[in-house]
Design an enzyme around this catalytic site. Structure first.
Site: not given
Length: 564
Positions: A276-278, A280
């Site tokens: 996921g957002s890790t 970004k």
């Protein structure tokens, strides 16, 4: 009447007495000569060993002083695995005197984890067989008390893990023949049994104290959040040394019999997740390096979901406004990250992941390493979704290596489970520019001080990091009810030394997490507790007078009520 007085005869004459003394002196001289000869022979033997027996200098002069398998110790010399003389219980059917049914009943009382039918098969077998290897002393005593000569108790070399389940997935275990099967035991099997090296313990990079902290805090979170499991790692950003690695649920390598084989799977190196957002910050760093992002103040449209190829990319907590780069990370916007990735382009995104070794098994010196799920089609949609950690699945170790690269000045180095000591760390390869790494340290710090990572703030330790809450894929799409919650962090951000990754598999939103399942409420607090406890053990002490200088970025952050 006459009285006769008889003079007693002398027992010894002077000459006889002198002869006795002379004989005693001669015997004493002989004894002294014998003692001196023996002393001389022992001295010569010792000198010979000192001068000519080169093996004895390394503890190999006598087999009793050399372990059958080398010890494994942590970086401070704490024993993690040793070989001892243990008891086994064996039955020789042809020697049995008692009724087999009676013996089977007695054995079941001692070993309730084994069936009566299995014992009967061994008691009636054609050849000697083991009733139990690695038997406990009270079990040996109980079988001996049965009083049948058909049982014997051979002493055998036994691998003992004195810290029980601590670092179980790192250490692995050995088989009945004494050879390593998994973990360090398997990967370094030859070194551990080789005559030339087994006298010297194998020193790991693991710090048993720090390992205990990570296991304790992550374990508490997994239990309290009623999760399926978890994974955690602490990594030195400059050397690649692993200070701690844990996978939950775990197992005790001393008691493999009856344990669930699924617990032996190393989630850090062998399980694949969409994290996921890790991802970004990795995307933003690549965009800065490529010149796609040239200003932190540039804004991207996040007013509504982004429609692409029949899909709609949404934000879990919509801002419904234009966001600049720091705000993109602070508010964890899928929409604006996808827009940045779209401008960055497929080639640059694919190059980023290949440079970070996301296209191969994680680089570490054990065998349990999974090959990532690499996108089959690198179209425009894939470029966008992988930018925020969907459509590509890697291990938590991949992520830890990537964050170490992100904050250490931009140099990728493989992870290692062995202590480097005086050895220089691998040279590594450059992935990010040093200036980009410095910028990312600022942005990661802002995420904790002002964004979704506030629960990871450990006063004085200057933690920076990124949350990631990814829905797990299932049949027909993603399952909204199943989340992998991850927090990837580094500290202290003004001069990063360690990366900490904590991942929780399917946490439940309950009272422990204020009803939330996302990483900011589940994984981030684990990092805070680990850093607070383990930081001083690693030589990092809280200092609230120091921090990352983010003064040029804070004016860019929109505060509620301000003009956009």
């Amino acid at each position: 009447m006459n009285t006769l007085v008889v003079r007693p005869a002398r027992v010894r004459t002077a000459g006889v007495r002198q002869q006795i003394l002379l004989t005693a002196q001669q015997r004493l001289m002989i004894l002294m000569l014998l003692f001196m000869a023996a002393f001389f022979l022992v001295s010569v033997r010792l000198v010979y060993f000192a001068l000519f027996d080169t093996g004895s200098g390394r503890g190999q002069g006598a087999s009793t002083f050399v372990p059958a398998r080398a010890d494994i110790v942590d970086r401070n010399g704490v024993p993690l695995a040793r070989t001892i003389d243990g008891y086994s219980i064996r039955v020789v059917p042809e020697k049995l005197l008692n009724d087999r049914n009676y013996l089977a009943d007695e054995l079941v009382k001692i070993f309730p984890d084994t069936s009566r039918a299995e014992f009967l098969a061994k008691l009636n077998g054609p050849r000697p067989t083991y009733i139990r290897r690695r038997a406990l002393p009270d079990q040996v005593a109980a079988v001996n008390a049965i009083g049948d000569v058909g049982f014997d108790f051979p002493r055998e070399k036994e691998r003992l893990y004195p810290q029980l389940s601590l670092a179980a997935h790192v250490l692995g275990f050995t088989n009945a023949e004494g050879h390593g099967v998994t973990g360090v035991e398997g990967a370094f099997d030859k070194r551990l049994i080789d005559d030339a090296t087994r006298a010297d313990p194998l020193a790991l990079s693991i710090d048993a104290r720090v390992q205990g902290v990570l296991e304790s805090e992550l374990g508490n979170a997994v239990t309290n959040l009623e999760a399926l499991g978890g994974a955690g790692i602490i990594l030195d950003v400059h050397t690649g040394e692993v200070l701690a690695m844990t996978s939950l649920p775990t197992y005790n390598p001393n008691k493999l019999l009856g344990s669930d084989p699924a617990t032996r799977r190393n989630a850090v190196t062998y399980n694949l997740y969409e994290l996921g957002s890790t991802f970004k910050p990795l995307t933003v760093a690549a965009a800065i390096d490529a010149g796609t992002v040239t200003s932190m103040a540039r804004r991207y449209d996040a007013t509504e979901p982004l429609a692409i190829a029949g899909f709609r990319i949404r934000d879990s907590h919509p801002s419904r406004r234009w966001l600049n780069v720091p705000e993109t990370l602070i508010h964890s916007s899928n929409i604006t990250t996808a827009r940045i990735a779209d401008e960055l382009g497929r080639e640059n995104m694919e190059k980023l992941f290949r440079d970070l070794a996301f296209d191969g098994r994680p680089e570490i010196n054990i065998s349990e390493r999974a090959f990532p799920l690499w996108p089959k089609d690198w179209g425009r949609l894939t470029t966008m979704t992988t930018s925020y950690g969907h459509g590509i699945a890697v291990t938590p170790l991949h992520l830890a290596n990537a964050y170490a690269t992100l904050v250490n000045g931009g140099i990728y180095r493989p992870a290692t489970l062995t202590k480097l000591g005086d050895k220089a760390p691998p040279k590594g390869r450059r992935v990010f520019k040093a200036a980009t790494s410095a910028r990312m340290r600022q942005l990661l710090r802002l995420i904790v001080s002002d964004g979704t990572g506030k629960q990871a703030e450990a006063p004085g330790f200057r933690v920076g990091g990124k949350t990631g809450s990814a829905e797990k894929p299932g049949v027909g799409g993603y399952r909204r009810s199943s989340v992998v919650a991850t927090f990837a962090a580094a500290f202290p951000m003004d001069n990063p030394r360690y990366v900490v990754v904590a991942m929780i598999d399917e946490p439940k939103g309950n009272a422990y997490s204020s009803g939330q399942r996302t990483a900011g409420w589940t994984a981030a607090p684990v990092v805070r507790k680990v850093v607070t406890r383990a930081g001083p053990m690693l030589g990092v002490y809280p200092d609230e007078s120091r921090d990352v200088d983010v003064s040029e970025l804070t004016p860019l952050l929109w505060r509620n009520g301000e003009d956009q």
